[in-house]
Write a protein that holds these residues in place. Structure first.
Motif, PDB file in Angstrom:
ATOM      1  N   ILE A   2       1.202  -1.055   0.204  1.00  0.00           N
ATOM      2  CA  ILE A   2      -0.078  -0.232   0.362  1.00  0.00           C
ATOM      3  C   ILE A   2       0.913   1.334  -0.113  1.00  0.00           C
ATOM      4  CG2 ILE A   2      -1.762   0.987   1.272  1.00  0.00           C
ATOM      5  CD1 ILE A   2      -3.007  -1.135   2.452  1.00  0.00           C
ATOM      6  N   ALA A   4       0.131   5.395   0.694  1.00  0.00           N
ATOM      7  CA  ALA A   4      -0.197   7.111   0.892  1.00  0.00           C
ATOM      8  C   ALA A   4       0.596   8.007  -0.399  1.00  0.00           C
ATOM      9  CB  ALA A   4      -0.490   7.077   2.112  1.00  0.00           C
ATOM     10  N   HIS A  34      -7.941   2.025  -4.418  1.00  0.00           N
ATOM     11  CA  HIS A  34      -7.522   2.719  -4.105  1.00  0.00           C
ATOM     12  C   HIS A  34      -8.560   3.749  -2.890  1.00  0.00           C
ATOM     13  CE1 HIS A  34     -10.138   3.893  -7.838  1.00  0.00           C
ATOM     14  NE2 HIS A  34     -10.512   5.386  -6.908  1.00  0.00           N
ATOM     15  N   THR A  41      -3.729  10.136  -0.962  1.00  0.00           N
ATOM     16  CA  THR A  41      -4.487   9.075  -1.987  1.00  0.00           C
ATOM     17  C   THR A  41      -3.802   7.842  -1.341  1.00  0.00           C
ATOM     18  OG1 THR A  41      -5.240  10.294  -3.764  1.00  0.00           O
ATOM     19  CG2 THR A  41      -4.941   7.888  -4.370  1.00  0.00           C
ATOM     20  N   SER A  42      -4.069   6.531  -1.009  1.00  0.00           N
ATOM     21  CA  SER A  42      -3.288   5.252  -1.037  1.00  0.00           C
ATOM     22  C   SER A  42      -4.677   5.004  -2.043  1.00  0.00           C
ATOM     23  CB  SER A  42      -4.330   4.873   0.516  1.00  0.00           C
ATOM     24  OG  SER A  42      -3.524   5.465   1.779  1.00  0.00           O
ATOM     25  N   GLU A  44      -3.721   0.417  -4.084  1.00  0.00           N
ATOM     26  CA  GLU A  44      -2.707  -0.641  -3.488  1.00  0.00           C
ATOM     27  C   GLU A  44      -2.672  -1.422  -4.688  1.00  0.00           C
ATOM     28  OE1 GLU A  44      -3.801  -4.764  -0.588  1.00  0.00           O
ATOM     29  OE2 GLU A  44      -5.467  -3.332  -0.380  1.00  0.00           O
ATOM     30  N   LEU A  84      -5.893  -2.340   2.439  1.00  0.00           N
ATOM     31  CA  LEU A  84      -6.838  -0.748   2.547  1.00  0.00           C
ATOM     32  C   LEU A  84      -7.721  -1.354   3.438  1.00  0.00           C
ATOM     33  CD1 LEU A  84      -6.791   0.556  -0.998  1.00  0.00           C
ATOM     34  CD2 LEU A  84      -5.374   1.452   0.763  1.00  0.00           C
TER      35      LEU A  84
END
Length: 98
Positions: A2, A4, A34, A41-42, A44, A84
């Motif tokens: 992940i 961010a 996401h 914004t994260s 994966e 997430l």
């Protein structure tokens, strides 16, 4: 994995929402899991695919801004998927238990 990240255009004034939207659009079009909130914004996925999306998101902002700031934090955990969602669910479960 992940990641961010936050992409901020510099030298364009205080209203940066349309520039940030350009970066978020790249993330959404990537098809990777996401989430976007007020600060980050994260996203994966595997290292190469996530970093490619980050690179393209920065490039989208860089195309319109004279300078770009990138803040990035990564959770590198091979073999883990759906982090997430599962990480948040774990915290929520502990909160519900009281």
């Amino acid at each position: 994995m992940i990641v961010a990240f936050s992409v901020t255009p510099l030298g364009v004034g205080e209203d940066v929402g349309e520039y940030v939207a350009d970066a978020v659009r790249v993330v959404r079009e990537s098809g990777l899991p996401h989430r976007t909130d007020a600060m980050f914004t994260s996203i994966e996925g595997e290292w190469d695919e996530v970093m490619d999306v980050v690179r393209r998101a920065v490039a989208a902002v860089e195309a319109r801004a004279p300078r770009v700031s990138l803040v990035l934090k990564a959770d590198i955990r091979p073999g883990v998927t759906d982090g997430l969602t599962s990480k948040v669910e774990t915290v929520e479960r502990h909160l519900a238990e009281g």
